[in-house]
Design a protein around this motif. Structure first.
Motif, PDB file in Angstrom:
ATOM      1  N   TYR A  71     -12.907   3.354  -9.180  1.00 19.42           N
ATOM      2  CA  TYR A  71     -11.458   3.275  -9.168  1.00 19.42           C
ATOM      3  C   TYR A  71     -10.870   4.605  -9.614  1.00 19.42           C
ATOM      4  O   TYR A  71     -11.549   5.428 -10.220  1.00 19.42           O
ATOM      5  N   TYR A 102      -4.640   0.768 -11.339  1.00 17.50           N
ATOM      6  CA  TYR A 102      -5.752   1.442 -10.662  1.00 17.50           C
ATOM      7  C   TYR A 102      -5.662   1.224  -9.154  1.00 17.50           C
ATOM      8  O   TYR A 102      -4.998   0.288  -8.673  1.00 17.50           O
ATOM      9  N   GLN A 103      -6.356   2.060  -8.438  1.00 18.99           N
ATOM     10  CA  GLN A 103      -6.631   1.824  -7.032  1.00 18.99           C
ATOM     11  C   GLN A 103      -8.052   2.306  -6.751  1.00 18.99           C
ATOM     12  O   GLN A 103      -8.608   3.116  -7.500  1.00 18.99           O
ATOM     13  N   VAL A 104      -8.652   1.786  -5.681  1.00 16.27           N
ATOM     14  CA  VAL A 104     -10.025   2.145  -5.354  1.00 16.27           C
ATOM     15  C   VAL A 104     -10.054   3.578  -4.827  1.00 16.27           C
ATOM     16  O   VAL A 104      -9.250   3.960  -3.966  1.00 16.27           O
ATOM     17  N   ASN A 182     -17.909  -8.033  -1.303  1.00 14.19           N
ATOM     18  CA  ASN A 182     -16.962  -7.144  -1.970  1.00 14.19           C
ATOM     19  C   ASN A 182     -17.634  -6.009  -2.734  1.00 14.19           C
ATOM     20  O   ASN A 182     -16.954  -5.117  -3.250  1.00 14.19           O
ATOM     21  N   ASP A 186     -13.015  -5.385  -7.447  1.00 17.81           N
ATOM     22  CA  ASP A 186     -12.081  -6.462  -7.766  1.00 17.81           C
ATOM     23  C   ASP A 186     -10.689  -6.172  -7.240  1.00 17.81           C
ATOM     24  O   ASP A 186      -9.734  -6.883  -7.564  1.00 17.81           O
ATOM     25  N   MET A 187     -10.571  -5.082  -6.459  1.00 17.20           N
ATOM     26  CA  MET A 187      -9.321  -4.820  -5.752  1.00 17.20           C
ATOM     27  C   MET A 187      -9.675  -4.193  -4.413  1.00 17.20           C
ATOM     28  O   MET A 187     -10.711  -3.536  -4.279  1.00 17.20           O
ATOM     29  N   ALA A 188      -8.825  -4.423  -3.427  1.00 23.07           N
ATOM     30  CA  ALA A 188      -9.113  -3.993  -2.068  1.00 23.07           C
ATOM     31  C   ALA A 188      -8.916  -2.486  -1.927  1.00 23.07           C
ATOM     32  O   ALA A 188      -7.945  -1.930  -2.444  1.00 23.07           O
ATOM     33  N   THR A 202      -7.513  -7.976   1.409  1.00 25.89           N
ATOM     34  CA  THR A 202      -7.452  -8.369   0.007  1.00 25.89           C
ATOM     35  C   THR A 202      -8.843  -8.737  -0.497  1.00 25.89           C
ATOM     36  O   THR A 202      -9.781  -8.904   0.290  1.00 25.89           O
ATOM     37  N   ILE A 203      -8.970  -8.843  -1.809  1.00 26.96           N
ATOM     38  CA  ILE A 203     -10.190  -9.322  -2.447  1.00 26.96           C
ATOM     39  C   ILE A 203      -9.992 -10.797  -2.778  1.00 26.96           C
ATOM     40  O   ILE A 203      -9.082 -11.158  -3.531  1.00 26.96           O
ATOM     41  N   THR A 205     -11.133 -14.403  -4.453  1.00 28.26           N
ATOM     42  CA  THR A 205     -11.824 -14.781  -5.689  1.00 28.26           C
ATOM     43  C   THR A 205     -12.212 -16.250  -5.643  1.00 28.26           C
ATOM     44  O   THR A 205     -11.655 -17.049  -4.887  1.00 28.26           O
ATOM     45  N   PRO A 210     -14.142 -12.176  -8.296  1.00 25.81           N
ATOM     46  CA  PRO A 210     -14.044 -11.563  -6.964  1.00 25.81           C
ATOM     47  C   PRO A 210     -15.332 -11.807  -6.172  1.00 25.81           C
ATOM     48  O   PRO A 210     -16.428 -11.605  -6.688  1.00 25.81           O
TER      49      PRO A 210
END
Length: 721
Positions: A71, A102-104, A182, A186-188, A202-203, A205, A210
């Motif tokens: 991330y 955060y972002q990936v 995934n 835990d985020m796309a 999207t992720i 869960t 996730p």
């Protein structure tokens, strides 16, 4: 009064103790930073959540979050307003809570290949290109996939699933739904599908955990694959041009084609369509009209009546174009040499020009446990690797393989020490001496043998021969001779013993490929003999196996500086002498002055070894002073003018004799006029050359002392009175 004042002070102290501490304290505010990944740049050791206080009226700055791959940190989201702030933003003291956003890092690009008219979902493949640090995706990560087609009807538009075998139609719109593992995200991440941003990404869960990256993307309409014209790009001006035309699925070819020369003149010719819908065309070389190029165009009709076409430019060469030694027009001034390695390898070819020799290829094919050593044709003729081929004809050559074997010979190297010195780590290497098979190609043979020692003791090593059975047999049948390599290093005496190495058993056979016959073989060691010309040989009549061994001696010289009366040199305890040379003296130094009675001495010292050489200084020559006229002196006496003294006596300087008087030889003068020297050189007192009378100075010292004592006594008596 004092008691009253003390009571008042005690009361004030009690009142102060009853007041709360915060009544006098400054106001502080609490700031909470929630961060799930990474660490704070200002506080690398801080744990999540990081809580700190800020004094009222002061400001604070939001820190950066680092080391949070895969991330990347975006900013801080204030919990009440929801506003996201960049790091380094300052705030006045207040009770605030911030959550890290955060972002990936990186992105994921999904490519759907085969999405063309006439293909089906089953024809499509899926490629994934990830720039997310440490994370890769592949088709194996697909957990669910679904194709849908868009339908427009009077009752409403809708997306309907299609079968895997249902062909894509021109003009129709399609979309896909894809669920991927995934990979711990835990985020796309940022995702594209065929270069487009999906409508949904999207992720997903399960119970808050996730589990999937879910993507839903519209691909649009499938592309129309091109009509393919297969034919050479260049054609000989004397060659008819032949080509085939392959239409994509859903396209029907027209049964004619058009060609145009570069001068823009155009004509049509017949295109033959076979039962598979593939077109075949031939354009006669007579139609080229000396042009240097032409353009072919074919036509077809797609589903729905859409017209499609394809064109190909072809160069027309005035020279022959040879492919595999043959021009399309039939000319063949060259020959093809084909190297065929068998069904597990692709053949390679060389082209031989008529009348010119061709050098055959070297090693081209491989087989485990074997090495290629030559070529053989269908007639059984064998050629060496790199041989010269002279025949003007096509030929197919096959590789000749020979089996590789390895022979090992153990040996022992012993390190012994001489009287002084201990060696450190040292590697000794063995090597062949001479050439046991001078006419044999030994490029496939490797011979290695070394052992590393470290001080006194015995060390085991292995001499290894690797090569083909035949080559090693030829090399070792008469014996190969092995010796240690002497690098000439100081201190080492390397054993120069030569040993012979022989194969104990002749291999049964050598052959090509799968026909090779396994056989047992080993090697053994025998002492080598030497003839009167210095050549080594094996004594076959007294052949006896032995263990190969070498003994190397180490001596580190320990030199000491020594000398004799003429030279100095460095000498080791082993009597080795180095650097012998004559002494190098400094200047002479006089250690004893010469007199008329005695010789002197001098010496000088070698500046290298310290040896001292002494030498004698000759006596001074005797001197005779002139006498006064009328006096009579005996030869050898030393007198003042007008006196005659006994030889060797010393007269007082102020003694005076009456002119014309004589002194008899052997008479002594009075003590105050004639005294002998007080001391002699070489006795208890050193000879200083000072002939002054010490008795006179002692008397003066005593008189001076008596005077001082007398003065002191007189003074005391006077005071006593």
């Amino acid at each position: 009064m004092k008691k009253r004042i003390l009571s008042i002070v005690l009361i004030l102290c009690m009142v102060l103790m009853l007041c709360p501490v915060t009544a006098f304290a400054d106001d502080y505010y609490t700031v909470t930073l929630n961060f799930k990944y990474g660490n704070l740049d200002a506080e690398p050791q801080a744990k999540n959540p990081y809580i700190f206080t800020v004094l009222e009226g002061n400001a604070f700055y939001l820190p950066k979050v680092e080391n949070c791959a895969p991330y990347e940190f975006v900013g801080w989201k204030e919990s009440v307003s929801g506003t996201v702030y960049a790091p380094d933003k300052s705030f006045q003291a207040a009770n605030l809570t911030f959550d890290a956003v955060y972002q990936v890092q990186g992105s994921l690009a999904v490519t759907v290949d085969g999405f063309e008219v006439g293909n089906t979902p089953a024809d499509c493949t899926y490629n994934f290109e990830s720039t997310i640090p440490g994370i890769e995706f592949s088709a194996d990560d697909i957990q669910f996939f679904d194709w849908k087609k868009y339908f427009e009807e009077s009752g409403g538009n809708r997306w309907e699933p299609i079968y895997e075998t249902e062909a894509f139609e021109a003009g129709a719109s399609y979309r896909i739904t894809m669920y991927l593992d995934n990979k711990g995200l835990d985020m796309a991440p940022a995702v594209t599908v065929n270069g487009k941003t999906p409508e949904y990404c999207t992720i997903a869960t399960s119970d808050g955990v996730p589990i999937q990256l879910q993507i839903d993307s519209t691909l649009g309409t499938p592309s129309m694959p091109p009509i393919t014209i297969d034919g050479p790009d260049v054609v000989c001006a004397q060659q008819d041009y032949e080509f085939t035309v392959t239409p994509p699925a859903g396209v029907i070819l027209e049964d004619w084609f058009r060609y145009e020369n570069v001068d823009a003149s155009g004509y049509t010719e017949q295109l033959t369509i076979d039962e598979d819908g593939v077109g075949h065309g031939v354009l006669s070389a007579s139609e080229y009209d000396d042009a240097d190029g032409m353009v072919l165009t074919v036509f077809g009709e797609a589903a729905g009546g859409a017209s499609v076409s394809a064109s190909k430019h072809v160069e027309i060469s005035p020279e022959h174009i040879f492919v595999d030694g043959v021009c399309g027009c039939g000319a063949k001034p060259e020959y093809t040499i084909t190297y065929d390695g068998g069904e597990d390898s692709d053949p390679v070819t060389d082209v031989k020009t008529h009348g010119k020799d061709l050098t055959l290829r070297g090693k081209t094919f491989t087989m485990d446990g074997f090495v290629q050593t030559g070529w053989v044709d269908k007639e059984g003729a064998v050629y060496k690797l790199g041989a010269t081929y002279t025949a003007d004809q096509d030929v197919t050559l096959y590789p000749v393989f020979e089996k590789l074997i390895t022979l090992t010979v153990p040996f022992t190297t012993t390190v012994e020490l001489s009287d002084v010195g201990v060696p450190g780590e040292k590697t000794f290497t063995l090597a062949l001496i001479g050439d046991s098979a001078p006419n044999l190609d030994k490029s496939d043979v490797s011979i290695t043998g070394s052992v590393t020692t470290n001080g006194k003791g015995s060390y085991n090593g292995t001499l290894t021969f690797t090569g083909t059975e035949r080559t090693l047999w030829v090399m070792l049948s008469e014996g190969a001779f092995v010796q240690q390599v002497d690098a000439g290093e100081d201190g080492w005496t390397v054993d120069d013993t030569v040993w012979g190495v022989l194969m104990e058993e002749i291999p049964v056979a050598y052959a090509m490929g799968d026909d090779a016959i396994a056989s047992g073989y080993t090697a053994y060691v025998v002492p080598a003999s030497i003839d009167g010309n210095g050549y080594y040989y094996i004594d076959w009549e007294n052949l006896q196996a032995a263990d190969m061994a070498f003994t190397n001696t180490y001596t580190a010289h320990d030199y000491a500086l020594k000398h004799d009366a003429t030279h100095h040199w460095d000498e080791c305890a082993c009597k080795d002498v180095q650097n012998k040379e004559l002494h190098k003296y400094g200047d002479w130094t006089v250690t004893k002055e010469a007199t008329e009675q005695e010789a002197g001495e001098k010496e000088h010292t070698c500046t290298v070894c310290g040896y001292t050489e002494k030498a004698e200084i000759e006596k001074l020559p005797a001197t005779t002073e002139p006498t006064k006229p009328g006096t009579d002196t005996k030869p050898g006496t030393d007198t003042k003018p007008g006196t005659d003294t006994k030889p060797g006596t010393d007269t007082k300087p102020d003694t005076d004799t009456k002119p014309g008087t004589d002194t008899k030889p052997g008479t002594d003068t009075k003590p105050d006029t004639d005294t002998k020297p007080d001391t002699k050189p070489g006795k208890d007192n050193p000879a200083t050359g000072d002939n002054s009378h010490m008795a006179l100075w002692i008397a003066l010292l005593l008189v001076s002392g008596a005077g001082v004592i007398g003065t002191t006594v007189y003074g005391k008596k006077k005071r006593a009175k």
